[in-house]
Design a protein around this motif. Structure first.
Motif, mmCIF file in Angstrom:
data_model
loop_
_atom_site.group_PDB
_atom_site.id
_atom_site.type_symbol
_atom_site.label_atom_id
_atom_site.label_comp_id
_atom_site.label_asym_id
_atom_site.label_seq_id
_atom_site.Cartn_x
_atom_site.Cartn_y
_atom_site.Cartn_z
ATOM 1 N N ALA A 186 51.829 5.521 -6.065
ATOM 2 C CA ALA A 186 51.660 4.192 -5.921
ATOM 3 C C ALA A 186 50.270 3.974 -6.205
ATOM 4 O O ALA A 186 49.692 2.592 -5.992
ATOM 5 C CB ALA A 186 52.072 3.624 -4.395
ATOM 6 N N GLY A 187 49.391 5.062 -6.370
ATOM 7 C CA GLY A 187 47.950 4.955 -6.691
ATOM 8 C C GLY A 187 47.063 5.650 -5.694
ATOM 9 O O GLY A 187 45.788 5.264 -5.664
ATOM 10 N N VAL A 189 44.501 7.946 -3.703
ATOM 11 C CA VAL A 189 43.304 8.536 -4.531
ATOM 12 C C VAL A 189 43.799 10.117 -4.886
ATOM 13 O O VAL A 189 43.080 10.686 -5.761
ATOM 14 C CB VAL A 189 42.132 8.365 -3.625
ATOM 15 C CG1 VAL A 189 42.256 9.169 -2.608
ATOM 16 C CG2 VAL A 189 40.879 8.689 -4.468
ATOM 17 N N ASN A 192 44.060 11.384 -8.234
ATOM 18 C CA ASN A 192 43.093 11.826 -9.403
ATOM 19 C C ASN A 192 42.439 13.212 -9.039
ATOM 20 O O ASN A 192 41.692 13.934 -9.799
ATOM 21 C CB ASN A 192 41.496 10.858 -8.677
ATOM 22 C CG ASN A 192 41.905 9.723 -9.003
ATOM 23 O OD1 ASN A 192 42.988 9.056 -9.827
ATOM 24 N ND2 ASN A 192 41.135 8.689 -8.412
ATOM 25 N N ALA A 308 46.467 6.230 8.313
ATOM 26 C CA ALA A 308 45.845 6.646 6.891
ATOM 27 C C ALA A 308 46.012 5.698 5.884
ATOM 28 O O ALA A 308 46.249 4.368 6.213
ATOM 29 C CB ALA A 308 46.981 7.983 6.374
ATOM 30 N N ASP A 309 45.419 5.972 4.756
ATOM 31 C CA ASP A 309 45.095 4.953 3.741
ATOM 32 C C ASP A 309 45.240 5.587 2.346
ATOM 33 O O ASP A 309 45.065 6.893 2.213
ATOM 34 C CB ASP A 309 43.901 4.411 3.779
ATOM 35 C CG ASP A 309 43.787 2.941 3.121
ATOM 36 O OD1 ASP A 309 42.981 2.163 3.827
ATOM 37 O OD2 ASP A 309 44.772 2.684 2.416
ATOM 38 N N SER A 310 45.574 4.850 1.468
ATOM 39 C CA SER A 310 45.401 5.325 -0.299
ATOM 40 C C SER A 310 43.989 5.813 -0.457
ATOM 41 O O SER A 310 43.973 6.706 -1.383
ATOM 42 C CB SER A 310 45.850 4.038 -0.945
ATOM 43 O OG SER A 310 45.085 3.085 -0.654
ATOM 44 N N THR A 311 42.887 5.388 0.137
ATOM 45 C CA THR A 311 41.825 5.735 -0.365
ATOM 46 C C THR A 311 41.218 7.131 0.222
ATOM 47 O O THR A 311 40.252 7.591 -0.072
ATOM 48 C CB THR A 311 40.766 4.885 0.015
ATOM 49 O OG1 THR A 311 40.919 4.547 1.484
ATOM 50 C CG2 THR A 311 40.841 3.437 -0.539
ATOM 51 N N GLU A 313 41.024 7.181 3.336
ATOM 52 C CA GLU A 313 40.256 6.876 4.671
ATOM 53 C C GLU A 313 41.244 7.094 5.846
ATOM 54 O O GLU A 313 42.279 6.397 5.713
ATOM 55 C CB GLU A 313 39.678 5.229 4.605
ATOM 56 C CG GLU A 313 38.898 5.126 5.805
ATOM 57 C CD GLU A 313 38.193 3.798 5.789
ATOM 58 O OE1 GLU A 313 38.760 2.841 4.896
ATOM 59 O OE2 GLU A 313 37.452 3.524 6.471
ATOM 60 N N LYS B 137 48.995 -2.906 -7.545
ATOM 61 C CA LYS B 137 50.181 -2.047 -7.731
ATOM 62 C C LYS B 137 51.047 -2.212 -6.349
ATOM 63 O O LYS B 137 50.582 -2.024 -5.397
ATOM 64 C CB LYS B 137 49.871 -0.801 -7.750
ATOM 65 C CG LYS B 137 49.523 -0.264 -9.215
ATOM 66 C CD LYS B 137 49.465 1.240 -9.252
ATOM 67 C CE LYS B 137 51.220 1.508 -9.568
ATOM 68 N NZ LYS B 137 51.659 2.833 -9.957
ATOM 69 N N LEU B 174 48.419 -1.908 -3.196
ATOM 70 C CA LEU B 174 46.914 -1.534 -3.274
ATOM 71 C C LEU B 174 46.424 -2.281 -4.783
ATOM 72 O O LEU B 174 47.264 -2.501 -5.495
ATOM 73 C CB LEU B 174 46.757 -0.224 -2.909
ATOM 74 C CG LEU B 174 47.476 0.887 -3.896
ATOM 75 C CD1 LEU B 174 47.085 1.039 -5.303
ATOM 76 C CD2 LEU B 174 47.586 2.167 -3.204
ATOM 77 N N ARG B 176 44.333 -1.019 -8.126
ATOM 78 C CA ARG B 176 43.805 0.108 -8.629
ATOM 79 C C ARG B 176 43.213 -0.054 -10.095
ATOM 80 O O ARG B 176 43.939 -0.865 -10.891
ATOM 81 C CB ARG B 176 45.029 1.117 -8.737
ATOM 82 C CG ARG B 176 44.415 2.795 -9.476
ATOM 83 C CD ARG B 176 45.704 3.575 -9.385
ATOM 84 N NE ARG B 176 45.177 4.816 -9.972
ATOM 85 C CZ ARG B 176 44.779 5.833 -9.388
ATOM 86 N NH1 ARG B 176 44.956 5.834 -7.981
ATOM 87 N NH2 ARG B 176 44.244 7.062 -9.865
ATOM 88 N N GLN B 179 39.597 4.655 -11.852
ATOM 89 C CA GLN B 179 39.696 5.907 -10.790
ATOM 90 C C GLN B 179 39.461 5.192 -9.379
ATOM 91 O O GLN B 179 39.540 5.573 -8.442
ATOM 92 C CB GLN B 179 38.569 6.870 -11.008
ATOM 93 C CG GLN B 179 38.470 7.605 -12.458
ATOM 94 C CD GLN B 179 39.333 9.218 -12.216
ATOM 95 O OE1 GLN B 179 39.034 9.543 -11.145
ATOM 96 N NE2 GLN B 179 40.400 9.009 -12.990
ATOM 97 N N VAL B 181 40.173 2.851 -6.149
ATOM 98 C CA VAL B 181 41.611 2.447 -5.662
ATOM 99 C C VAL B 181 41.158 1.747 -4.065
ATOM 100 O O VAL B 181 40.165 1.962 -3.505
ATOM 101 C CB VAL B 181 42.426 3.569 -5.019
ATOM 102 C CG1 VAL B 181 43.488 3.522 -3.980
ATOM 103 C CG2 VAL B 181 42.736 4.538 -6.144
ATOM 104 N N SER B 182 41.844 0.812 -4.170
ATOM 105 C CA SER B 182 41.512 0.113 -2.548
ATOM 106 C C SER B 182 42.612 0.410 -1.655
ATOM 107 O O SER B 182 43.399 1.528 -1.932
ATOM 108 C CB SER B 182 42.021 -1.567 -2.793
ATOM 109 O OG SER B 182 43.297 -1.743 -2.780
ATOM 110 N N SER B 183 41.962 -0.078 -0.355
ATOM 111 C CA SER B 183 43.027 0.389 0.687
ATOM 112 C C SER B 183 44.727 -0.219 0.574
ATOM 113 O O SER B 183 44.514 -1.264 0.020
ATOM 114 C CB SER B 183 42.594 -0.152 1.936
ATOM 115 O OG SER B 183 41.442 0.530 2.505
ATOM 116 N N PHE B 184 45.275 0.653 1.124
ATOM 117 C CA PHE B 184 46.840 0.018 1.045
ATOM 118 C C PHE B 184 46.620 -1.330 2.060
ATOM 119 O O PHE B 184 45.929 -1.376 2.956
ATOM 120 C CB PHE B 184 47.728 1.058 2.050
ATOM 121 C CG PHE B 184 48.648 1.794 0.878
ATOM 122 C CD1 PHE B 184 48.296 3.464 1.091
ATOM 123 C CD2 PHE B 184 49.148 1.343 0.008
ATOM 124 C CE1 PHE B 184 49.096 3.977 0.428
ATOM 125 C CE2 PHE B 184 49.812 2.149 -0.884
ATOM 126 C CZ PHE B 184 49.831 3.544 -0.646
#
Lengths: 388, 431
Positions: A186-187, A189, A192, A308-311, A313, B137, B174, B176, B179, B181-184
Motif C-alpha cells: 500500500a506504500g 515507508v 524503501n 502504527a503508521d505507514s510513515t 510513526e 493510494k 495514504l 505517496r 519516496q 509517504v503520508s500517514s495512513f
C-alpha cells in the motif's frame, strides 16, 4: 452448508464476470494438530467466581484504594480448516487473563493503574491458587501509590529506558505493522528500506510463528488461516531490514515465499496479514547499568494502547514510569504517550538488556481483533514524550 | 422456529428453572461485501451471522450468556448458563428489565442489496479518486450491504423488533510520491442508498483530499500552549471519551471522573450542545430500541454547555437514582454553530487543526496526550503546513469549558452528525 456453498459460488460467478484472473497463489501446505487444552478437571463457573472473590477479598486490606475492578477473561480460539491445496489443520489455543484495576485518591485527584496476569492456557493451567496472584497485586498497589505522588513528565524528546513490556509493543507497533506486506504494498515507508540499515546493529526483530529461544510463544501458530505452514519471519537482523510478513497474495505479488502470517479472528472474517509473536531479541546489557547510564530521562514500564503508521510513526500510551536523574530512579510519572518515527528512533538504540519477557495478553485491532504476542528485552533509546 | 417462538420458549424454560425475570435478545445479520486491495476489487463475500443473548435475574442476581447458534439445544444451553452465572453472582437490587410498554416493529432500508450498483459505485470512486488525486493510494476499501434483524423480548411482555439495512463504505489510504509517504488515514460512512457518487460524500472524500497535502508534512520544532480546531473526524473520538467513559454507568456509579458531580452544571462553552439522535431520519444506522428494551428517544446530553443527562443504562439509573438516558448511547449529533470553518481558522493565533488524535484515553481528571495525526499547524489565522511527529496534550474538562465556537458546516457519517470545534488551551509539542 449447501446454502453457503451456493452463495459462495454465486459471488464467485458475479466477480468472475467483472475482473481478470490473476496468477495462481503460492502454496506451502501444512497439516498440523495442536491442542493446548488443559488435561485437568475444568472448574465450574461458580468455582471461577469464588477464585475471583478471594482476590477481591485480598485487595480489601488496602484502605488507601478507593476503587477496584477485577475481570477474568477466558478465551478459547478453536479452528478446523481444510483447503483446496491439501492443508488440513486444527488448533485450540486458549488464553486466560485476570485484569486488576485499582484507583486511589490524593488531594482530590484520582489515579488509576492496572495489571494483567496470565497468558496462554486454560484457567486450570495458568492459575492454581488465588495466593499465587497476591505478590502481583501487592506490586500493583505499591506502584499505584507511587504514581499517585507522581509528576507529569516534561513534553519533548528524551533519553528513555523502555521496560521489556514496552519493547514488545514497540516491536509490534513501530516496526511490525510497517513490515506487514499488505501495508508495504500500500506504500508503507518500509518498501524503501529493504536490505538497508533501519536500526542500530543492536536490534534484531523477529515475528515468531510458535517457538522462540526454545520456548513456546504466547500465541503459537503452526499453520495459518490460509493453510500455509507458519515460519518465523526475520524482519530486522542486526539493524538491517531483511523481510516482510506475507500472506499468499502478497507473496505472489512480491515473488517471495509465504510466511504463514494470514490470520482471521472469526469464521466470518477474511484472513489478513497479521503478526503472531513479535519480539526484539535480547542483547548483553544489564537493566541497572542501562538506568545508571541516563543523566536525565525516563524509565517507562507499562504500556497501554498503541498505533502504527505507514510513515513508521508510532505511538503508544504509557501508564507507569519514573524519572531518571543522574542515573537513579526518581519520582514516578503520570500517564503519558511515547511517539516517534520508528526507523529514526531505532537508530538511537544504544543498549539492549540480556533478558526477555513476553506479554501474552495483547490484542491487535487491524480491521479485526486478533490475539498477539509481544516481547523483548529492555531498550535504551531516544523518543518523544507527551506531557506539559 | 421463528424468533418470537424461540424467545418465548427460552423465557419459559428460564422461568421454570427459577428465573424471576429474563430477557432475550436475538439478532440475525446478513452481509454482502465487496472488497478491494491495492487498486483491485478482489473479493465478494456473504456472511450470515448473529447471536442470541440472554439475561436472567434470580434472587436479584444477574447472569448473562450468549451464543451464535439457533438450534434448540444450543439456545436452551445458553439459558442454563445464564442461570448458572446468576447463581454464582452477587445480589444487586439494581438489576432489572424494562417494564412492558406498547410493543412495536420497526423497519428501515431495502430488503436486499443492489449488487450492480455496489460494484458500479466502487469502480467509480476508484477511478475518480485516481483521476482527482493521482498521488493517493487506496490500500483497502469495502462497500458492504448489511441487514440486521433484531428482536428484544422480556418476561414483562416487552416485544420490540426491527429490520434495518444500510450500506457501509470504508476506505484506508495514504498518499505517496516518489519516496515521500503520508500517514495512513481512513474514511467511512453509513448510507441509506448508493444513489450518489461516493466521492460527493464529505465523510469519505475530505480526508482523501487532505492525504495528498500531507506529503509535505514538517516537524514543528516548537512547544507552545495554543488553540485547537477539532475536525468532525477527530471529534468523534472525544465524544466517545465523554459518553463511554465519563458519563458511563461505570464512572457515574463509582463517582469517578470530572463529570460525576456536574449534572445541571455548565461544563462546556455555551455554543456546544450534544444529543443522541437514534431515531432521527438523518441517521442511516438508527437504533430503534436500547439494549435494556426501551424504545429509543432522541435525547439531549449537553444543552448549550450545560450537562443535562448522564449516559446511564437501566442498571446505572437504578444504582444511582439518576434518570436512565432515553437516547441509549450512540448516534451523536452536535448542534450546528454560526461560524464558517474559514473564520474559525482566522481566529487562531497559534494552534493546530486536529484531524486525528492517536493517543491514550484521558485519565480520571481528563488529562490526555497523544499524537496529532494528519494535522496542520495554524499561525496568525492561516494554515501553514501539515505536521509530523507532533504531540498534543491537554485536559478534556478544560477543553470543553474553553470551546470558543462551533462551525455551521457539519459532516453526516450516517451514524453521527458532527461539526468543527474551536477550543483553547492545548499543549502542542514537536520534536
Amino acid at each position: 452448508m449447501k446454502d453457503i456453498v451456493a452463495k459462495a459460488n454465486e459471488n464467485a460467478f458475479f466477480l468472475a464476470g467483472k475482473i481478470r484472473k490473476k496468477g495462481s497463489l503460492p502454496t506451502d501446505p501444512s497439516s498440523t494438530n495442536n491442542d493446548f487444552s488443559t488435561s485437568k478437571k475444568r472448574l465450574t463457573r461458580k468455582e471461577l467466581i469464588e477464585f475471583m472473590k478471594e482476590l477481591d477479598g485480598y485487595l480489601q486490606k488496602y484502605r488507601d484504594v478507593s476503587g477496584r475492578t477485577l475481570r477474568l477473561s477466558c478465551l478459547d480460539i478453536e479452528k478446523s480448516v481444510i483447503t483446496s491445496d491439501d492443508s488440513v489443520f486444527s488448533s485450540m489455543v486458549p488464553r486466560t487473563n485476570i485484569i486488576c484495576s485499582l484507583s486511589t485518591e490524593k488531594n482530590g485527584e484520582k489515579t488509576n493503574l492496572n495489571c494483567v496476569l496470565g497468558g496462554c492456557g486454560h484457567f486450570e493451567d495458568v492459575f492454581t491458587e488465588p495466593s499465587d496472584c497476591f505478590s502481583d497485586l501487592d506490586k500493583l498497589h505499591a506502584d499505584l501509590m507511587k504514581k499517585a505522588e507522581g509528576v507529569i513528565p516534561r513534553a519533548g524528546y528524551h533519553q528513555l529506558i523502555l521496560h521489556s513490556d514496552l519493547a514488545g509493543i514497540l516491536a509490534h507497533e513501530a516496526i511490525g505493522h510497517t513490515t506487514e506486506a499488505d501495508l508495504v504494498l500500500a506504500g508503507s515507508v518500509a518498501a524503501n528500506f529493504l536490505n538497508k540499515q533501519v536500526a542500530s546493529p543492536l536490534v534484531t526483530l523477529v515475528d515468531f510463528a510458535h517457538t522462540a529461544l526454545g520456548k513456546t510463544c504466547p500465541v503459537p501458530v503452526y499453520t495459518d488461516d490460509e493453510g500455509t505452514c507458519a515460519r518465523d519471519a526475520v524482519l530486522i537482523e542486526k539493524g538491517i531490514l531483511k523481510g516482510y510478513m506475507h500472506n499468499k497474495e502478497s507473496a505472489l505479488i512480491m515473488n517471495c515465499p509465504p510466511t504463514g502470517n494470514a490470520r482471521a479472528w472469526g469464521f466470518d472474517d477474511e484472513p489478513l496479514v497479521r503478526m503472531r509473536n513479535t519480539a526484539i531479541l535480547p542483547g548483553t546489557s544489564k537493566l541497572e547499568d542501562m538506568i545508571a547510564s541516563v543523566e536525565d530521562g525516563y524509565y517507562l514500564q507499562k504500556p497501554a494502547n498503541g498505533e502504527a503508521d505507514s510513515t513508521s510513526e508510532f505511538m503508544f500510551a504509557v501508564t507507569m514510569g519514573y524519572e531518571i536523574k543522574k542515573g537513579k530512579l526518581g519520582r514516578a510519572i503520570k500517564d503519558t504517550t511515547i511517539s516517534g518515527v520508528a526507523f529514526d528512533m531505532l537508530k538511537t538504540v544504544s543498549m539492549v538488556s540480556d533478558d526477555m519477557d513476553w506479554n501474552g495478553s495483547g490484542y491487535c485491532g487491524k480491521g479485526q481483533l486478533m490475539t498477539v504476542g509481544m516481547g523483548g528485552p529492555a531498550v535504551k533509546c531516544m523518543a518523544n514524550l507527551g506531557g506539559r | 422456529m421463528n424468533k418470537e417462538d424461540m424467545a418465548a420458549r427460552m423465557m419459559d424454560r428460564m422461568k421454570k428453572r427459577g428465573a424471576e425475570k429474563s430477557q432475550v435478545w436475538i439478532s440475525s445479520t446478513e452481509t454482502r461485501q465487496l472488497s478491494m486491495e491495492n487498486g483491485n476489487i478482489n473479493q465478494l463475500y456473504s456472511v450470515e451471522g448473529g447471536d442470541v443473548n440472554v439475561r436472567a435475574i434470580t434472587g436479584q442476581k444477574l447472569g448473562v450468556a450468549s451464543i451464535n447458534k439457533w438450534d434448540e439445544s444450543s439456545v436452551f444451553s445458553v439459558c442454563d448458563r445464564a442461570l448458572e452465572a446468576a447463581d454464582a453472582s452477587l445480589a444487586d437490587a439494581a438489576y432489572d428489565i424494562a417494564p412492558c410498554s406498547e410493543n412495536k416493529s420497526f423497519k428501515r432500508g431495502a430488503s436486499s442489496p443492489d449488487m450492480d450498483k455496489m460494484y458500479f459505485r466502487f469502480q467509480e470512486i476508484l477511478s475518480e479518486a485516481s483521476r482527482k488525486y493521482p498521488d493517493l493510494k487506496i490500500e483497502k476499501g469495502k462497500i458492504a450491504y448489511n441487514i440486521n434483524n433484531l428482536l428484544h423480548a422480556n418476561s414483562n411482555g416487552v416485544r420490540l423488533d426491527s429490520e434495518v439495512s444500510n450500506y457501509l463504505a470504508q476506505f484506508t489510504f495514504l498518499a505517496r510520491k516518489n519516496q515521500k509517504v503520508s500517514s495512513f488515514n481512513y474514511s467511512y460512512a453509513m448510507l441509506d442508498n448508493l444513489d450518489a457518487p461516493l466521492l460527493q460524500n464529505d465523510a469519505i472524500s475530505l480526508k482523501m483530499e487532505q492525504a495528498v497535502k500531507q506529503l509535505e508534512a514538517r516537524r514543528l520544532g516548537d512547544k507552545f500552549t495554543g488553540d485547537v480546531i477539532i475536525t468532525p473526524f477527530c471529534l468523534m473520538s472525544f465524544i466517545d471519551f465523554l459518553t463511554s467513559i465519563f458519563l458511563s454507568d461505570q464512572f457515574i456509579i463509582a463517582k469517578r471522573g470530572f463529570l460525576a458531580d456536574k449534572l445541571d452544571n455548565s461544563i462546556a462553552g455555551s455554543s456546544f450542545s450534544l444529543r443522541a439522535m437514534p431515531v432521527d431520519p438523518i441517521m442511516a444506522d438508527p437504533k430503534f430500541f436500547t439494549a435494556d428494551g426501551f424504545k429509543s428517544e432522541n435525547s439531549v446530553l449537553i444543552d448549550k454547555g450545560v450537562l443535562k443527562s448522564f449516559n446511564l443504562s437501566l442498571y446505572g439509573a437504578n444504582k444511582t437514582g439518576f434518570d436512565r438516558f432515553a437516547g441509549g448511547g450512540g448516534n451523536y449529533m452536535v448542534d450546528a454553530g454560526e461560524i464558517a470553518l474559514a473564520d474559525q481558522i482566522k481566529n487562531v493565533k497559534k494552534g493546530i487543526l486536529l484531524t486525528r488524535y492517536s493517543g491514550s484515553r484521558p485519565n480520571d481528571q481528563g488529562d490526555f496526550s497523544g499524537v496529532a495525526k494528519n494535522s496542520y499547524y495554524i499561525e496568525n489565522g492561516e494554515i501553514k503546513y501539515p505536521v509530523m511527529e507532533t504531540m498534543v496534550s491537554g485536559n478534556l474538562a478544560d477543553l470543553l469549558l474553553n470551546i470558543q465556537s462551533v462551525s455551521k458546516k457539519r459532516i453526516n457519517f450516517g451514524f453521527g452528525v458532527l461539526p468543527w470545534i474551536h477550543a483553547k488551551g492545548v499543549t502542542v509539542s514537536g520534536k
